[in-house]
Design a protein around this motif. Sequence first.
Motif, PDB file in Angstrom:
ATOM      1  N   GLU A 180      -4.375   7.774  -1.850  1.00 57.60           N
ATOM      2  CA  GLU A 180      -3.494   7.608  -3.009  1.00 57.60           C
ATOM      3  C   GLU A 180      -2.037   7.453  -2.594  1.00 57.60           C
ATOM      4  O   GLU A 180      -1.214   6.999  -3.396  1.00 57.60           O
ATOM      5  N   LEU A 183      -1.609   3.967  -2.693  1.00 58.84           N
ATOM      6  CA  LEU A 183      -1.616   3.557  -4.104  1.00 58.84           C
ATOM      7  C   LEU A 183      -0.256   3.824  -4.747  1.00 58.84           C
ATOM      8  O   LEU A 183       0.249   3.014  -5.541  1.00 58.84           O
ATOM      9  N   ASN A 184       0.339   4.974  -4.387  1.00 56.11           N
ATOM     10  CA  ASN A 184       1.670   5.282  -4.911  1.00 56.11           C
ATOM     11  C   ASN A 184       2.687   4.224  -4.474  1.00 56.11           C
ATOM     12  O   ASN A 184       3.542   3.800  -5.261  1.00 56.11           O
ATOM     13  N   THR A 187       2.059   1.048  -6.456  1.00 58.36           N
ATOM     14  CA  THR A 187       2.514   1.251  -7.839  1.00 58.36           C
ATOM     15  C   THR A 187       4.037   1.136  -7.927  1.00 58.36           C
ATOM     16  O   THR A 187       4.587   0.537  -8.853  1.00 58.36           O
ATOM     17  N   PHE A 190       5.050  -2.463  -7.837  1.00 55.31           N
ATOM     18  CA  PHE A 190       4.771  -3.106  -9.122  1.00 55.31           C
ATOM     19  C   PHE A 190       5.864  -2.765 -10.139  1.00 55.31           C
ATOM     20  O   PHE A 190       6.372  -3.641 -10.853  1.00 55.31           O
TER      21      PHE A 190
END
Length: 455
Positions: A180, A183-184, A187, A190
Amino acid sequence: MVNSKDLISVPGMNKTEHRSIIKRLRDYAIVGQKLFWQRAIIYLSALALAGFYYDPKVALFFLIAIAVCETYDTLLMRRVLAASEARTMKPRRMFYHIYAGTILSAVTISLFCVSIAIQQGTDSGHFLPLFLLISASIFATMNNHQFIPVLASRLAIYVIAILYIAIRDVWIVRPPLKSEIWLNLFTVLFVLGFVLELARTFILGYSVLLKSRLALQIEHKNALAASEAKTRFLATVSHELRTPLTSIKGALDLIDVGSAGEVPPKMTRLLGIARSNSSRLIDLVGDLLLLQSSDAGKFTLNLEMVDLGSLVTANIHNFQPYAKTLNVEVDVDIPAEKFFVLGDKKRLGQVVTNLLSNAAKFSETGGIVRVALTSEDENLVLSVADQGIGIPEGSETQIFEEFGQIDSSDQRKFQGTGLGLSISKRIVEGHGGTIEYDSELGMGTTFKVTLKSAG
């Protein structure tokens, strides 16, 4: 759009660009002052949370640092507004101060958020510091889009801080791609794309708004210049015409009474035509002077107690010869009692004459012009009704505007300058009254003048 190069080269700018920069500086300062308490509440809340959950000393240090930044910004905003009011603005110097304040505050906020992230470690997700930085970025795009270099500098500092927090975890932990932590980071990338797009949208919107505002200001300035030119023209022409016209009419009067010898019978009619038209021209010049003085704010009234009934009756008596030439009958309904108003006798007589002339001119041959004076509560209402062609719906503005004519063509049936109703409206409103009309095409028109009773 204004870029940093434009701002640095202020001395070589044209007036439009210079006004644009000053307007942007003023907008920046106004927005900055309005949002002071919002920023204060956000900063105090974030600092309180950081002090409670993490290191209070670090929170206190950044409280002092942010307070210094806000003090600097507040003083700068006041200085910008004061300079714009006094027209002593030096845009290039102000921009440098804004630029310095922006970098100082953005670095302070970024370091504060990075310090929280470091205290949290690598397994917390860093919701609070990232949330604060992203919120600050959005806040900046919404409110600091007046200057691209200023906004770009602030966003660049925030973006570096956001990426540093996310990349630092990846660098320290070195997790697998399924973690994650990665993923952080994705993100964050984005969200940063969304923030940059938001900034672009606000910058474009503000630029369009500013261009429209400047265009309206230029149009307004041109309209004022045209109005002033018209006023000067009317004043000059009117004054230059009045003296020779008065001399011409005086000479004609002297000839008519035989001061230069007996007038031959064949010249009597011609002299009458000349006198009539010279009087008409003098009246027109008087109307132009009244119009000019009204536009210049110099319209004055000699107020006294006036019996409106007697005034209307006297003007109808003087109007009768003109009505006969048009084969129009005037029907009068004015009670014998007194109807007093506080007004200018000469100007109110001018209103009555204008309304009678207008009604007779637009009446059919053999028509009737009905004049009535009534009392309604604390007001007196003078009505002048004709049986003429009527006025089309939606023509009120055109009817009462200067030189207004429903039919403005050269071949129009009814001649006139179009000043009568415009001047009448100004005179009536100068007395605190109103003038309006009711009309039906083919059936006639009724003009009503309402004045406050003084009896």
